[in-house]
Design an enzyme around this catalytic site. Structure first.
Site, PDB file in Angstrom:
ATOM      1  N   HIS A 168       0.815  -1.221   0.000  1.00  0.00           N
ATOM      2  CA  HIS A 168       0.000   0.000   0.000  1.00  0.00           C
ATOM      3  C   HIS A 168       0.846   1.268   0.000  1.00  0.00           C
ATOM      4  O   HIS A 168       0.341   2.339  -0.335  1.00  0.00           O
ATOM      5  CB  HIS A 168      -0.943   0.010   1.201  1.00  0.00           C
ATOM      6  CG  HIS A 168      -2.096  -0.925   1.036  1.00  0.00           C
ATOM      7  ND1 HIS A 168      -1.991  -2.261   1.321  1.00  0.00           N
ATOM      8  CD2 HIS A 168      -3.361  -0.726   0.603  1.00  0.00           C
ATOM      9  CE1 HIS A 168      -3.170  -2.840   1.077  1.00  0.00           C
ATOM     10  NE2 HIS A 168      -4.005  -1.942   0.634  1.00  0.00           N
ATOM     11  N   GLY A 169       2.096   1.190   0.401  1.00  0.00           N
ATOM     12  CA  GLY A 169       2.921   2.390   0.377  1.00  0.00           C
ATOM     13  C   GLY A 169       4.208   2.202   1.140  1.00  0.00           C
ATOM     14  O   GLY A 169       4.330   1.305   1.973  1.00  0.00           O
TER      15      GLY A 169
END
Lengths: 468, 358
Positions: A325-326
């Site tokens: 996700h990051g």
């Protein structure tokens, strides 16, 4: 180009019109391929070449894998594909993160070193298209797919604009056969596709951006300022924001694809009615959770080899899922927490402490929702201090509620959302809307259009999942 | 599985109903006197800032806040000076971060008019700082990376918003419905934003004297019920109690402003400070808090920059600000012409701009 923009509406109208005018299947596919590259290039023209290069590499490697009977060579070719895709992802998405953490590590050893700011711009949607593309080479390697697609068909699978920048993460085995077989969408498919697009935009523009985001932004910007009521409102509001944002995007993608005659799988199935965490992950971002299950969890050992080994596979899968996700430790923490819940739930089920079909389903639904909501806090918080500030705020007394109407509206909307999910848990939306009367159907669609107009013109937020 | 619903007809009916409602809103807003305006958006400011760099010595750059936006007529400035005015003033913000950015930009070689307001000297942060940061970030990027979709979206959105009453002056349809259509009392639009970022204020359309009292209370920094009894006396009492502000920080900040201006002047540019008119109780508040000899005069002395104070120039006196702080649309043209003429006569502008540079 984001779906909630005038530029996209014009782009779609032109592509859709041409699609219906063009006579042949091959010409229509070329139109979609060119349009998809224009769609991607409209964000940043140079990165079109990155997309093209990544696509070609996987298509070419998959062909070599498909033609080779030598297991050793096949394995090396797969490794090359993995290295290519994960290398791209690592450089663009995690390069600065790795260097920063390396600098911190050196600093802890007393060595002062500052990495040069490389000014890397994250190519939009890279996490989605690399995963989609990887599924192809892995499936070919496993012998689950034949590598006989034409390059143009394969390029359309990777770049097809409805799913290109924020999913759902499609599998080659789902979309390539649809691309290969000529079809023309029916009027009813186009109508339902447009209706889904309208519902998706409503979720994004009205629910996520206008209703939930202002409450979330205000409290997360200054967590120490707010008491328990406001902080709970913000925590609930973020549950709503991320669901409506991402589900809205997925509905748009599914609807747009349907307008061209392509069927995308569901990406959400009323996740806030989940009973437990494995149920939650069968309902939330289904295309990612099934991808991680099939290409990471099972190869890591899956359920095999006892509770501890299965637990290790689960934790690794969820930690990597969090990192996907990051580039932030907060996402890793979020993934780790979900990994822990899944592991604990499995152990409890194995020991008979939680019977899957016991009567207290409603209570478990509410508990799951509350824990999921609290676990979104590190996901949303930019750093650990903010997350801890929000957690402390949940129990802070003595401060009067400041958010008044927006906070109450967010709480009411979330209560409605959870109730709706519970009532729809085992059902699909299509037969429900089909059973409504004409006036109710008309009022719903008109209401969505009117609400989008009323809340237009403010701060245009990019879909949250674009950054992943 | 597709829901068996006659979607094409249903969608067409929904679109028709929606357009009927939107047109109804437009007609009602029109009847209430609203008219479409440009949107003073972040993108518009960024475009103006980029233009300021492109124009070089032909630029007449306006830096400040709402008094510049409402009080200066860009067409008159263009005609009177032969320069190309660029409006960079930002409502509710001190202009220093913008001036600092201009000072550091080697392409800025034109004339910069800076709105002088005693309390904004040395003020940092806020919208101006944010805008400047965004400008630096975007101009640091290679042209190659600029996003075509963003550019096209900005143009399309501006085109649409400038044609619909529902978006008048930064509103969106929801706020127009909530604050302009639904309230029983008739609301009236008194501000019109132009595409050049200047704003026209028609104070004949506001409820006086409440509007004026609200401005006085805001300048005092107090929340006062302007509909209360003896409001005039109450405000006068508060004003009478005001003390002059300390000027130590002000003087240090003035020297810093002087250094910024010197950077622009070293490239052949010019920086002129202009204090816009104020009236009534607002002017009285400013006089008491910031006495001329301790602020304006010290500012001019510390910076060594050309400055014009509207209160002190006979040609610029006599302009009444209906709300105490801003010029009405009917006065802005005359005031701007008088200001341009004064700048020329004082020699603040270069010879080819009708003056003899000081």
């Amino acid at each position: 180009m984001v779906f909630n923009s005038f530029t996209f509406l014009i782009f779609f109208a032109v592509v859709f019109g041409l699609y219906w005018l063009l006579p042949g299947w091959a010409a229509r596919k070329w139109l979609l391929l060119i349009a998809s590259y224009v769609f991607y290039g409209a964000w940043s023209p140079p990165y079109v070449f990155l997309l093209l290069a990544s696509t070609f590499l996987d298509w070419w490697l998959a062909r070599l894998i498909g033609r080779s009977a030598d297991p050793r060579r096949r394995r090396w070719l797969l490794v090359a594909s993995l290295a290519g895709n994960l290398g791209l992802l690592g450089y663009f998405k995690y390069g600065s993160f790795l260097l920063d953490n390396f600098a911190v590590l050196l600093a802890s050893a007393g060595i002062a070193w500052q990495p040069v700011d490389a000014g890397i711009v994250l190519p939009i949607g890279i996490s989605f298209y690399t995963f989609a593309s990887l599924s192809y080479t892995i499936d070919v390697y496993r012998g689950e797919m034949r590598a006989d697609s034409k390059f143009s068909d394969y390029a359309l699978f990777v770049s097809f604009f409805p799913h290109l920048v924020a999913g759902p993460i499609l599998r080659a085995r789902n979309l390539l056969p649809q691309i290969a077989a000529p079809r023309r969408p029916t009027l009813n498919e186009v109508g339902w596709g447009l209706a889904l697009f309208c519902f998706g935009l409503f979720c994004k523009v009205v629910m996520a951006d206008a209703l939930f985001a202002p409450v979330v932004d205000e409290v997360f910007a200054a967590p120490g300022k707010f008491g328990a009521a406001d902080t709970w409102a913000a925590a609930l509001a973020f549950s709503g924001q991320i669901y409506y944002d991402f589900n809205g995007y997925s509905l748009c993608a599914i609807g747009l694809a349907l307008c061209f005659g392509y069927a995308f799988p569901d990406n959400f199935r009323h996740p806030y009615a989940a009973v437990g965490f494995s149920d939650f992950w069968r309902r939330w971002h289904i295309s990612l959770s099934t991808w991680l299950r099939d290409y990471l969890y099972i190869p890591l050992g899956g359920n095999r080899g006892g509770a501890w080994r299965a637990g290790r596979s689960l934790m690794l899968t969820m930690l990597i899922g969090g990192l996907w996700h990051g580039a932030s430790w907060m996402f890793v923490l979020w993934g780790g927490l979900h990994g822990f819940y899944l592991w604990a739930e499995r152990l409890l089920q194995r020991n008979g402490a939680v019977a899957p079909d016991e009567g207290r389903q409603r209570l478990r639904q509410v508990l799951t929702f509350v824990v999921v909501t609290l676990t979104w806090i590190p996901f949303r918080a930019p750093d650990a201090d903010t997350a801890l500030g929000i957690l402390a705020g949940l129990f802070r007394s003595g401060l009067p509620p400041m958010l008044d109407l927006p906070g109450l509206a967010a709480i009411a909307a979330m209560i409605f959302t959870v109730a709706w999910h519970m009532s729809m848990r085992e059902r699909r939306f299509e037969p429900v809307i089909a059973a409504w009367g004409k006036s109710r159907q008309l009022a719903t669609v008109t209401g969505c259009l009117a609400a989008m107009y009323l809340f237009s013109g403010g701060d245009q937020r990019a879909f949250i999942y674009f950054q992943f | 599985m597709l829901p068996q619903v006659p979607w094409p007809g249903l969608l067409a009916a929904a679109v028709l109903l929606f357009f009927a409602a939107a047109i109804g809103m437009e007609m009602r807003l029109d009847a209430l006197g609203y008219q479409p305006t440009a949107r003073d958006s972040q993108e518009r400011w960024q475009a103006a800032r980029a233009r300021a760099s492109r124009l070089g010595e032909r630029a007449l750059i306006l830096v400040g806040a709402s008094r510049f936006q409402l009080g200066l007529d860009l067409d008159v400035l263009r005609r009177e000076t032969g320069l190309e005015p660029v409006q960079l003033a930002l409502d509710g913000s001190g202009g220093e971060p913008i001036l600092a950015g201009l000072a550091n930009d080697p392409k800025i070689r034109g004339t910069v008019l800076v709105e002088y307001y005693d309390h904004t000297v040395g003020a940092r942060g806020g919208v101006a700082e944010d805008m400047q940061r965004r400008h630096e970030k975007s101009s640091g990027r290679l042209r190659l990376w600029k996003r075509p979709a963003e550019r096209s979206e900005t143009r399309l959105t501006e085109w649409l918003h400038e044609r619909l009453n529902a978006y008048a002056d930064g509103a969106n349809p929801w706020s127009s419905l909530r604050w302009r259509i639904l309230p029983a009392a008739e609301a009236r639009q008194y501000l019109v934003t132009r595409p050049d970022r200047s704003r026209l204020a028609d104070y004949a359309r506001v409820d006086m004297p409440d509007f004026y009292y609200r401005r006085v209370a805001r300048t005092l920094g107090e929340e006062i019920d302007v509909k209360g009894p003896s409001i005039e006396a109450l405000l006068a009492q508060r004003i009478a109690a005001l003390k002059a502000e300390d000027n130590a920080d002000f003087l240090a900040a003035s020297r810093e402003v002087g250094r910024m201006a010197e950077q622009i002047r070293a490239r052949g540019g010019q920086v002129i400070f202009v204090a816009m008119p104020s009236s009534g109780m607002v002017r009285e508040i400013e006089r008491r808090r910031y006495p001329r000899e301790r602020f304006w005069e010290r500012f001019v002395a510390e910076t060594g920059l050309p400055g014009i104070h509207s209160d002190h120039e006979p040609e610029l006196r006599g302009y009444a600000c209906p709300d105490g702080s801003h010029l009405d649309v009917r006065d802005r043209g005359r005031y701007t012409a008088a200001l341009a003429d004064l700048m020329k006569r004082k020699g603040f502008l270069a010879p080819d701009q009708g003056g003899t540079r000081q």
